[in-house]
Design a protein around this motif. Structure first.
Motif, PDB file in Angstrom:
ATOM      1  N   THR A 123       0.814  -1.224   0.000  1.00 15.25           N
ATOM      2  CA  THR A 123       0.000   0.000   0.000  1.00 15.25           C
ATOM      3  C   THR A 123       0.837   1.258   0.000  1.00 15.25           C
ATOM      4  O   THR A 123       0.333   2.346  -0.280  1.00 15.25           O
ATOM      5  N   THR A 124       2.120   1.157   0.317  1.00 12.88           N
ATOM      6  CA  THR A 124       2.977   2.356   0.393  1.00 12.88           C
ATOM      7  C   THR A 124       3.865   2.516  -0.827  1.00 12.88           C
ATOM      8  O   THR A 124       4.726   3.390  -0.850  1.00 12.88           O
ATOM      9  N   CYS A 125       3.710   1.664  -1.789  1.00 13.86           N
ATOM     10  CA  CYS A 125       4.549   1.752  -3.000  1.00 13.86           C
ATOM     11  C   CYS A 125       4.126   2.954  -3.836  1.00 13.86           C
ATOM     12  O   CYS A 125       2.977   3.063  -4.246  1.00 13.86           O
ATOM     13  N   THR A 126       5.042   3.845  -4.085  1.00 14.14           N
ATOM     14  CA  THR A 126       4.776   5.030  -4.892  1.00 14.14           C
ATOM     15  C   THR A 126       5.915   5.233  -5.864  1.00 14.14           C
ATOM     16  O   THR A 126       7.003   4.652  -5.738  1.00 14.14           O
ATOM     17  N   ASN A 127       5.707   6.070  -6.828  1.00 11.59           N
ATOM     18  CA  ASN A 127       6.759   6.370  -7.798  1.00 11.59           C
ATOM     19  C   ASN A 127       7.928   7.127  -7.188  1.00 11.59           C
ATOM     20  O   ASN A 127       9.031   7.127  -7.724  1.00 11.59           O
ATOM     21  N   ASP A 128       7.680   7.786  -6.014  1.00  8.92           N
ATOM     22  CA  ASP A 128       8.748   8.543  -5.361  1.00  8.92           C
ATOM     23  C   ASP A 128       9.884   7.641  -4.900  1.00  8.92           C
ATOM     24  O   ASP A 128      11.024   8.080  -4.754  1.00  8.92           O
ATOM     25  N   ASN A 129       9.569   6.387  -4.645  1.00  6.01           N
ATOM     26  CA  ASN A 129      10.600   5.469  -4.164  1.00  6.01           C
ATOM     27  C   ASN A 129      11.595   5.088  -5.254  1.00  6.01           C
ATOM     28  O   ASN A 129      12.627   4.487  -4.970  1.00  6.01           O
ATOM     29  N   LEU A 130      11.328   5.403  -6.511  1.00  6.21           N
ATOM     30  CA  LEU A 130      12.202   5.025  -7.620  1.00  6.21           C
ATOM     31  C   LEU A 130      12.853   6.237  -8.276  1.00  6.21           C
ATOM     32  O   LEU A 130      13.403   6.130  -9.362  1.00  6.21           O
ATOM     33  N   THR A 131      12.850   7.356  -7.602  1.00  2.39           N
ATOM     34  CA  THR A 131      13.425   8.581  -8.173  1.00  2.39           C
ATOM     35  C   THR A 131      14.919   8.660  -7.910  1.00  2.39           C
ATOM     36  O   THR A 131      15.483   7.948  -7.051  1.00  2.39           O
ATOM     37  N   LEU A 132      15.606   9.585  -8.623  1.00  2.00           N
ATOM     38  CA  LEU A 132      17.042   9.820  -8.420  1.00  2.00           C
ATOM     39  C   LEU A 132      17.313  10.368  -7.030  1.00  2.00           C
ATOM     40  O   LEU A 132      18.323  10.025  -6.398  1.00  2.00           O
ATOM     41  N   TYR A 133      16.417  11.210  -6.542  1.00  3.49           N
ATOM     42  CA  TYR A 133      16.588  11.753  -5.180  1.00  3.49           C
ATOM     43  C   TYR A 133      16.639  10.627  -4.156  1.00  3.49           C
ATOM     44  O   TYR A 133      17.481  10.632  -3.246  1.00  3.49           O
ATOM     45  N   ARG A 134      15.728   9.644  -4.299  1.00  4.10           N
ATOM     46  CA  ARG A 134      15.713   8.531  -3.350  1.00  4.10           C
ATOM     47  C   ARG A 134      16.983   7.682  -3.491  1.00  4.10           C
ATOM     48  O   ARG A 134      17.525   7.179  -2.511  1.00  4.10           O
TER      49      ARG A 134
END
Length: 369
Positions: A123-134
């Motif tokens: 439920t917490t999987c988002t596209n933010d987790n795959l960004t360069l910042y992360r």
């Protein structure tokens, strides 16, 4: 005799024994497990408080743990010994960054989308987790872990080097002290044996006494002198036995005066420390004299300070030259070196070379501050 020899060896080993690094890291596996347990608990609690889900935080840390361990141990046991400690800093930095990047990519773009989110926290999987910042943030977190483990490794390596350096220094010191101690008495033994041979030829009644006292001296040199410290009473008893042998050897030709005063009982001293001064007085001061020869030996203990004064005549030029040889040659250098090694900044040694006499005054602090 065998029992005394074993006791002397045990005492010598104890005197020079060093703390072993293995006593501190005797269970490496347990220490490593403890380190990783603390790491998982700390960052699990930290990340759990941030996402308000401690279970998922701990599970993520446990899944990522093998890859982080791979990075840490690869750095500690391959990169650092092969490159950092060999001062190949550029290669070390390049390989470490490549390894951290590979682990970071594996964790973010393989573990997270294929294992962590589908099975643990879908439920917490988002596209933010795959960004360069992360990705950069994960690399920085790995940098903290690598830096912390590297600091521990370097500290342990520094401690081991320090222990090795101290061990080598003490081994060198022990060897030097044994060498210096071994130079003290060989010629005295030869002289005494020659005197004993002469007494035996004459069938003198003093021959048994010489054998008895020589046996006592050798017993002291073989067993008691192996220790780092001996009772001052024993050391002075050894000196008195030496003087007694010289009395037998010279008879009435030499006037020998020996005095003791002060609280000698309970004090300790490095063995064979006083003999060179007394030995020199006999060997160089009166060995060429046939009459009017004299030696004065005064021993005082004032509190924790030992004061020894050894004085002898030098009526003949040969005796005078011999004393000067001792003052400027190997004899006194030997004594000074032993004093520097064993009583650094706790002694004073004065030599008075007069036309008709030669005197040495040693002042020694018997208590190590």
């Amino acid at each position: 005799m065998e029992v005394k020899l074993n006791a002397a060896r045990e005492l010598e080993v104890k005197s020079w024994s060093l703390p072993d690094v293995r006593n501190i890291t005797q269970n490496r596996l347990l220490l490593h497990l403890l380190f990783w347990a603390v790491y998982v608990c700390f960052f699990g609690l930290l990340y759990g408080s941030y996402i308000d889900d401690y279970y998922n935080a701990f599970m993520i840390e446990l899944i990522e743990l093998p890859f982080k361990m791979l990075l840490v141990y690869f750095n500690m046991y391959f990169l650092m010994p092969q490159y950092l400690l060999q001062q190949r800093y550029m290669e070390f930095a390049v390989y470490l960054l490549l390894m951290m990047g590979a682990i970071g990519i594996l964790m973010q773009f393989v573990l997270m989308p294929l294992l962590i989110h589908p099975l643990i926290c879908p439920t917490t999987c988002t596209n933010d987790n795959l960004t360069l910042y992360r990705f950069v943030r994960n690399i920085v977190n790995l940098g903290y872990l690598v830096s912390m483990s590297a600091a521990i490794y370097l500290l342990k390596n520094w401690y081991r080097d320090q222990q090795s350096t101290q061990s080598l220094a003490k081994d060198k010191l022990e060897a030097e002290l044994k060498f210096l101690k071994g130079q003290i008495h060989p010629h005295f033994l030869f002289n005494t044996l020659n005197s004993l041979y002469s007494l035996t030829l004459r069938k003198s009644e003093n021959a048994p006494e010489v054998v008895l006292k020589l046996s006592g001296l050798m017993d002291y040199m073989l067993y008691d002198a192996a220790a780092a410290k001996v009772a001052l009473e024993k050391e002075l008893s050894y000196i008195q036995n030496y003087i007694a042998l010289e009395r037998i050897r010279y008879g009435d030709r030499v006037d020998i005066a020996y005095t003791e005063s002060g609280g000698i009982a309970g004090k300790q001293i490095a063995p064979m420390m006083l003999l060179p001064f007394v030995e020199n007085a006999f060997k160089h001061g009166v060995s060429t004299e046939t009459k009017n020869a004299w030696i004065r030996i005064d021993v005082k203990v004032q509190g924790d300070t030992l004061v020894v004064l050894v004085e002898n005549c030098k009526c003949l030029e040969k005796a005078s030259d011999s004393n000067r040889d001792f003052a400027s040659g190997i004899g006194l250098k030997n004594v000074r070196r032993r004093l520097e090694l064993l009583y650094e900044n706790r002694y004073s040694l004065e030599v008075e070379d007069e036309p008709e006499s030669y005197a040495v005054r040693l002042e020694l602090d018997l208590v190590q501050r």
